[in-house]
Design an enzyme around this catalytic site. Structure first.
Site, PDB file in Angstrom:
ATOM      1  N   LYS A   1     -29.842  65.566 -70.818  1.00  0.00           N
ATOM      2  CA  LYS A   1     -28.688  66.370 -70.391  1.00  0.00           C
ATOM      3  C   LYS A   1     -29.002  67.866 -70.524  1.00  0.00           C
ATOM      4  CE  LYS A   1     -26.746  65.882 -75.026  1.00  0.00           C
ATOM      5  NZ  LYS A   1     -25.800  65.102 -75.864  1.00  0.00           N
TER       6      LYS A   1
ATOM      7  N   TYR B   1     -28.613 100.536 -79.387  1.00  0.00           N
ATOM      8  CA  TYR B   1     -27.148 100.640 -79.336  1.00  0.00           C
ATOM      9  C   TYR B   1     -26.556 100.680 -80.737  1.00  0.00           C
ATOM     10  CZ  TYR B   1     -26.838  99.532 -74.339  1.00  0.00           C
ATOM     11  OH  TYR B   1     -26.918  99.546 -72.977  1.00  0.00           O
TER      12      TYR B   1
HETATM   13  C1  PLP Z   1     -26.560  64.535 -76.885  1.00  0.00           C
HETATM   14  C2  PLP Z   1     -26.396  63.152 -77.329  1.00  0.00           C
HETATM   15  C3  PLP Z   1     -27.475  62.445 -77.862  1.00  0.00           C
HETATM   16  C4  PLP Z   1     -28.793  63.105 -78.202  1.00  0.00           C
HETATM   17  O1  PLP Z   1     -28.600  63.779 -79.421  1.00  0.00           O
HETATM   18  P1  PLP Z   1     -29.788  64.586 -80.168  1.00  0.00           P
HETATM   19  O2  PLP Z   1     -29.161  64.999 -81.432  1.00  0.00           O
HETATM   20  O3  PLP Z   1     -30.121  65.721 -79.277  1.00  0.00           O
HETATM   21  O4  PLP Z   1     -30.911  63.644 -80.320  1.00  0.00           O
HETATM   22  C5  PLP Z   1     -27.311  61.097 -78.133  1.00  0.00           C
HETATM   23  N1  PLP Z   1     -26.115  60.492 -77.920  1.00  0.00           N
HETATM   24  C6  PLP Z   1     -25.045  61.151 -77.443  1.00  0.00           C
HETATM   25  C7  PLP Z   1     -23.764  60.427 -77.256  1.00  0.00           C
HETATM   26  C8  PLP Z   1     -25.134  62.501 -77.150  1.00  0.00           C
HETATM   27  O5  PLP Z   1     -24.064  63.165 -76.690  1.00  0.00           O
END
Ligand code: PLP
Length: 399
Positions: free
Chosen positions: A61, A280
Site C-alpha cells: 500500500k 528562517y
Molecule cells: C499496513 C498493514 C499491514 C502491514 O503493517 P507493517 O507494520 O507495515 O508490517 C498489515 N496489516 C494491515 C491490516 C495493515 O493495515
C-alpha cells in the site's frame, strides 16, 4: 511512469531504468532516491523464513511505502510472493497490472457499489463490517462472482473489523460451506512492543475466532507481529514496513537490510562569520567561522522541518564526504544548510551529492529526529527526486 531515455531531458520524479539512465540522473537531478529491489527481496525471504510454514505476503500500500508499488510488486512476485495487500482500489488496479496472477487484497474495506470494480481486476475486499458483508453477498449472488474476500475481525484495535460478537454471528454461515471467504484476519495494535499486554489479549481472541472459522486461512501478524513468535504467525503473515528496511523490532537491532538511499545535491558553498544566524527565524547562530553547504532538499521533499536545528537543539545529520555533518538552522521547503566546517577544504563542492538516507543514516534514525516513525519517513519521500531502481530480476525490470 515512463522510462526516460534521453539523458538531457530527465524530469525530476521520473522513473529511470537501472543502469542506462543512472549516470544521467546523477548528473542533473537535484535529488536521487535509490531503491534496492534486491534488498526488498532479501528482506521478504528473511521474513518468509522466520514465519515458515506460514505463507509470507507483501503489503504494498501507499506506493509500497514510498518505494514504488509496481517495481516492488514485480520484484516480490518474481521472488515467489503470491499474496499482496494494498489499501485502495486504485492501488489494486496499479498492482494488478504489474502482478497479473497474485492474490490481491484491498485493506480499506468494501465501499458501496464497488463490486464490479473488484471483479474486473480480480481483487478481494477485506470486509470490515456486516454492512459490507451484506453488500458483497448481494453482489456475488447477483453476478455469480466467486473471487473471494477476507473477513477482518477486530480484536482490540477498534479501527476496522467485525466485533467478536459479530464474528460469532457469522459462524453458521462459515460452517455451511461455500462461503466465499478466503482469509480471516485481524491486526495488532502494539506489535512493536514485545511485552505489551494487548498482544496476548489480541492473540487469545483471534485464536478463538480462527479456530471456529474452520478451513479458512488465518492471518494476524504485520512486520513486528512476525517477531512476536510462532503463535502469532498463523497461516499467513502480512509484512509491510520491514520489507522496506524499517526496524520491526525497535527494542533491539534491526534484522532487516536498508532499502532506500537518498542523496541531494550541494547547490552552493558559503562561508559565514562567527555570530551570524542561518536560515528562517534566525534560530541557529554560528559559534565560529563556519562553512556551510546548501543542499537542495527540504520539507517539500518529505525531509521534515522537525529535523532542523537551533541554538538549543541539534537536529538531524547528513553524510558529506564520508562524515556526519549537522544541519544548520531550519529546514526550508526546498533547501537545507549543513555545517561542513570540520571537513577538509574542498572535500565537498558545489554539485556534489550528499547522503540524507544511507551510509549509516537509517530511516529509523531520521524518524527519531522528525518526531515520527520510519513508516512516515518513507511514505513522505518526495516526488521531486529522480528514482533509480537497483536489482530485481530481468523480467521484473522497471517500466
Ligand atoms: C499496513 C498493514 C499491514 C502491514 O503493517 P507493517 O507494520 O507495515 O508490517 C498489515 N496489516 C494491515 C491490516 C495493515 O493495515
Amino acid at each position: 511512469m515512463n522510462i526516460v531515455s534521453e539523458p538531457n531531458s530527465i524530469p525530476a520524479g521520473s522513473v529511470l531504468s537501472p543502469e542506462a539512465n543512472q549516470a544521467a540522473a546523477l548528473a542533473t537531478a537535484t535529488g536521487v532516491l535509490s531503491v534496492d529491489l534486491d534488498a526488498v527481496v532479501a528482506n521478504w525471504r528473511k521474513l518468509e523464513k522466520t514465519a515458515v510454514p506460514a505463507e509470507c505476503a507483501g503489503v504494498i500500500k501507499a506506493d509500497a511505502y514510498g518505494c514504488g508499488l509496481e517495481p516492488v510488486a514485480r520484484a516480490l512476485a518474481n521472488a515467489g510472493c503470491k499474496t499482496f495487500f494494498v489499501a485502495t482500489l486504485d492501488e489494486a488496479r496499479a498492482a494488478r497490472a504489474a502482478i497479473p496472477s497474485a492474490a490481491l487484497y484491498v485493506l480499506d474495506g468494501f465501499i458501496q457499489n464497488s463490486g464490479e470494480a473488484y471483479a474486473k481486476i480480480d481483487a478481494r475486499p477485506v470486509i470490515g463490517d456486516l454492512n459490507e458483508l451484506a453488500e458483497w453477498d448481494v453482489f456475488c449472488r447477483r453476478t455469480g462472482w466467486a473471487g473471494g474476500a477476507a473477513i477482518h475481525i477486530d480484536t482490540g484495535m477498534n479501527r476496522l473489523g467485525l466485533t467478536l460478537a459479530e464474528a460469532q454471528g457469522i459462524i453458521p454461515r462459515i460452517n455451511a460451506g461455500d462461503h466465499g471467504i478466503t482469509l480471516v484476519m485481524s491486526h495488532l495494535a502494539c506489535a512493536e512492543s514485545l511485552n505489551h499486554p494487548l498482544n496476548a489479549r489480541q492473540l487469545a481472541s483471534f485464536r478463538q475466532i480462527a479456530s471456529v472459522f474452520s478451513g479458512v486461512p488465518a492471518s494476524l501478524a504485520n512486520s513486528s507481529g512476525i517477531f512476536l513468535g510462532a503463535p502469532f504467525q498463523f497461516d499467513l503473515v502480512r509484512p509491510g514496513a520491514a520489507l522496506y528496511g524499517v526496524n520491526p523490532t525497535p527494542e533491539s537491532d534491526n534484522p532487516m537490510q536498508p532499502v532506500v538511499e537518498l542523496k541531494a545535491r550541494v547547490v552552493q558553498i558559503r562561508d559565514v562569520e562567527r555570530g551570524e544566524s542561518v536560515g528562517y527565524g534566525a534560530t541557529w547562530t554560528t559559534r565560529r567561522p563556519t562553512r556551510l553547504a546548501i543542499v537542495s532538499a527540504g520539507y517539500g521533499d518529505g525531509y521534515f522541518r522537525a529535523g532542523g536545528s537551533n541554538d538549543g537543539t541539534r537536529g538531524a545529520e547528513v553524510m558529506a564526504a564520508g562524515k556526519r555533518c549537522p544541519i544548520a538552522g531550519r529546514i526550508s521547503m526546498d533547501l537545507m544548510a549543513i555545517d561542513i566546517t570540520d571537513l577538509e577544504k574542498n572535500a565537498v563542492r558545489r554539485g556534489h551529492l550528499v547522503t540524507l538516507i544511507g551510509d549509516g543514516i537509517t530511516v529509523d534514525e531520521l524518524a527519531h529526529h522528525f518526531g515520527t516513525i520510519g513508516y512516515e519517513v518513507l511514505t513522505s519521500l518526495g516526488s521531486r527526486y529522480a528514482r533509480v531502481y537497483k536489482g530485481g530480476t530481468a523480467d521484473g525490470a522497471v517500466g
